[in-house]
Scaffold this active site. Sequence first.
Site, PDB file in Angstrom:
ATOM      1  N   TRP A   9       1.001  -1.234   0.245  1.00  0.00           N
ATOM      2  CA  TRP A   9      -0.021  -0.176  -0.399  1.00  0.00           C
ATOM      3  C   TRP A   9       0.728   1.421  -0.585  1.00  0.00           C
ATOM      4  O   TRP A   9      -0.163   2.089  -0.192  1.00  0.00           O
ATOM      5  CB  TRP A   9      -0.702   0.385   0.873  1.00  0.00           C
ATOM      6  CG  TRP A   9      -1.954  -0.857   1.276  1.00  0.00           C
ATOM      7  CD1 TRP A   9      -2.240  -1.815  -0.063  1.00  0.00           C
ATOM      8  CD2 TRP A   9      -2.613  -1.142   2.319  1.00  0.00           C
ATOM      9  NE1 TRP A   9      -3.213  -2.311   0.080  1.00  0.00           N
ATOM     10  CE2 TRP A   9      -4.252  -2.081   1.915  1.00  0.00           C
ATOM     11  CE3 TRP A   9      -3.587  -0.622   3.715  1.00  0.00           C
ATOM     12  CZ2 TRP A   9      -4.824  -2.641   2.970  1.00  0.00           C
ATOM     13  CZ3 TRP A   9      -4.253  -0.739   4.059  1.00  0.00           C
ATOM     14  CH2 TRP A   9      -5.147  -1.845   3.915  1.00  0.00           C
ATOM     15  N   HIS A  95      13.375  -2.697  -0.638  1.00  0.00           N
ATOM     16  CA  HIS A  95      12.021  -1.468  -1.452  1.00  0.00           C
ATOM     17  C   HIS A  95      13.216  -0.678  -2.109  1.00  0.00           C
ATOM     18  O   HIS A  95      13.468   0.210  -2.290  1.00  0.00           O
ATOM     19  CB  HIS A  95      10.975  -1.267  -0.939  1.00  0.00           C
ATOM     20  CG  HIS A  95       9.865  -1.339  -2.190  1.00  0.00           C
ATOM     21  ND1 HIS A  95       9.660   0.082  -2.712  1.00  0.00           N
ATOM     22  CD2 HIS A  95       8.670  -1.871  -2.850  1.00  0.00           C
ATOM     23  CE1 HIS A  95       9.287   0.347  -3.525  1.00  0.00           C
ATOM     24  NE2 HIS A  95       8.419  -1.048  -3.487  1.00  0.00           N
ATOM     25  N   GLU A  97      12.191   2.307  -2.902  1.00  0.00           N
ATOM     26  CA  GLU A  97      12.164   3.338  -2.988  1.00  0.00           C
ATOM     27  C   GLU A  97      12.605   4.198  -1.554  1.00  0.00           C
ATOM     28  O   GLU A  97      12.927   4.966  -1.317  1.00  0.00           O
ATOM     29  CB  GLU A  97       9.908   3.286  -2.458  1.00  0.00           C
ATOM     30  CG  GLU A  97       9.404   3.734  -4.039  1.00  0.00           C
ATOM     31  CD  GLU A  97       8.148   3.588  -3.659  1.00  0.00           C
ATOM     32  OE1 GLU A  97       7.393   3.172  -2.673  1.00  0.00           O
ATOM     33  OE2 GLU A  97       8.101   3.448  -4.941  1.00  0.00           O
ATOM     34  N   GLU A 165      11.745  -6.634  -8.426  1.00  0.00           N
ATOM     35  CA  GLU A 165      11.378  -5.553  -9.480  1.00  0.00           C
ATOM     36  C   GLU A 165      12.018  -4.680 -10.390  1.00  0.00           C
ATOM     37  O   GLU A 165      12.895  -3.380  -9.259  1.00  0.00           O
ATOM     38  CB  GLU A 165      10.317  -4.928  -7.548  1.00  0.00           C
ATOM     39  CG  GLU A 165       9.532  -5.433  -7.284  1.00  0.00           C
ATOM     40  CD  GLU A 165       8.457  -4.364  -6.503  1.00  0.00           C
ATOM     41  OE1 GLU A 165       7.352  -4.511  -7.128  1.00  0.00           O
ATOM     42  OE2 GLU A 165       9.039  -3.480  -5.782  1.00  0.00           O
ATOM     43  N   GLY A 171       5.941   1.571 -10.992  1.00  0.00           N
ATOM     44  CA  GLY A 171       5.541   3.477 -11.093  1.00  0.00           C
ATOM     45  C   GLY A 171       5.514   3.974 -13.128  1.00  0.00           C
ATOM     46  O   GLY A 171       4.908   5.149 -12.695  1.00  0.00           O
ATOM     47  N   SER A 210       4.155  -2.337 -12.219  1.00  0.00           N
ATOM     48  CA  SER A 210       2.987  -1.823 -12.477  1.00  0.00           C
ATOM     49  C   SER A 210       2.328  -2.491 -13.325  1.00  0.00           C
ATOM     50  O   SER A 210       1.844  -2.985 -13.997  1.00  0.00           O
ATOM     51  CB  SER A 210       3.428  -1.388 -13.880  1.00  0.00           C
ATOM     52  OG  SER A 210       4.360  -0.144 -13.287  1.00  0.00           O
ATOM     53  N   GLY A 231       1.599  -2.403  -6.322  1.00  0.00           N
ATOM     54  CA  GLY A 231       2.000  -1.613  -5.326  1.00  0.00           C
ATOM     55  C   GLY A 231       0.511  -0.289  -5.868  1.00  0.00           C
ATOM     56  O   GLY A 231      -0.575  -0.755  -5.075  1.00  0.00           O
TER      57      GLY A 231
HETATM   58  C1  PEP Z   1       5.728  -1.970  -5.345  1.00  0.00           C
HETATM   59  O1  PEP Z   1       5.894  -0.654  -5.248  1.00  0.00           O
HETATM   60  O2  PEP Z   1       6.318  -2.253  -4.929  1.00  0.00           O
HETATM   61  C2  PEP Z   1       5.177  -1.448  -6.587  1.00  0.00           C
HETATM   62  C3  PEP Z   1       5.018  -2.797  -7.839  1.00  0.00           C
HETATM   63  O3  PEP Z   1       4.246  -0.587  -7.090  1.00  0.00           O
HETATM   64  P1  PEP Z   1       3.449  -0.521  -9.162  1.00  0.00           P
HETATM   65  O4  PEP Z   1       2.785  -2.137  -9.312  1.00  0.00           O
HETATM   66  O5  PEP Z   1       2.524   0.787  -8.378  1.00  0.00           O
HETATM   67  O6  PEP Z   1       4.468  -0.355  -9.901  1.00  0.00           O
END
Ligand code: PEP
Length: 250
Positions: A9, A95, A97, A165, A171, A210, A231
């Site tokens: 989230w 992660h 981020e 990822e 994103g 995404s 995400g």
């Molecule tokens: C994430 O932040 O782990 C992610 C996969 O984000 P999103 O699905 O929004 O790309």
Amino acid sequence: MKSLIVANWKMNPATLKEAIKLYEETKKASLAAKNVSVVVAPPAIFLRDLAAATRGAKVPLAAQNVHFENAGSYTGDISIPQVADAKAAYVIVGHAERRALGETNEEVGKKVAAVLEAKLTPIFCIGEKTRTPAGEHFVFVKEQLRAGLQHVSPAKIGKVIIAYEPVWAIGAAQPMSPRDMHEMSIFIRKAIVEKYGDLGMNITVLYGGSVDAASAPLMLRDGDVKGLLVGRASVDAKTFTELLIAASKK
Ligand code: PEP
């Protein structure tokens, strides 16, 4: 075997009331989607309330980040004993981020080990920032794997979930292709097998970046992954319900 779908989230929603509503709706959707199991990673401030919110079957919870020390002078951080006490069973570690805010490979390695030590399950995130035709991303990912798993013994490697990822697909407008993910899954498994032998063959690899209801079943079918880290598509109950149902029918 059920696919594992982790709902990250991020820093949403704004209120506990909204978080409980989204959690309840996610639970309803996960019960309806028979072939998936769901883990929800809310902001840490909601963990304890969500753990207490529902009656009956629970959707397991994950923390989005932790400190590797169990206690000390780390203003603003959250410890593993604290998230365990709040009933989280999983922890997202490394992660993109968090790494973008300065988290290093070495810190990620300490966190993975500390999470395992506490008998929680790390969801260890890796992924390159960019790709070049020369394939340097494989070298980058291999170093993330080496550093992130450097304190993990063979007895514990099976408990680690790896979430690949690619930063350029988080994103973004669309995910990576399942074909490219398949190639990366093989690479990751090979790297783990090099260090841990056959134990590495069964490592759980998730894809994140995404994913939506259209791409989820394709990635699960052709990407050689055991699940997904989601995400943005996980913070709207209707969108996430559609994704879970689609993923369940892969
Ligand atoms: C994430 O932040 O782990 C992610 C996969 O984000 P999103 O699905 O929004 O790309």
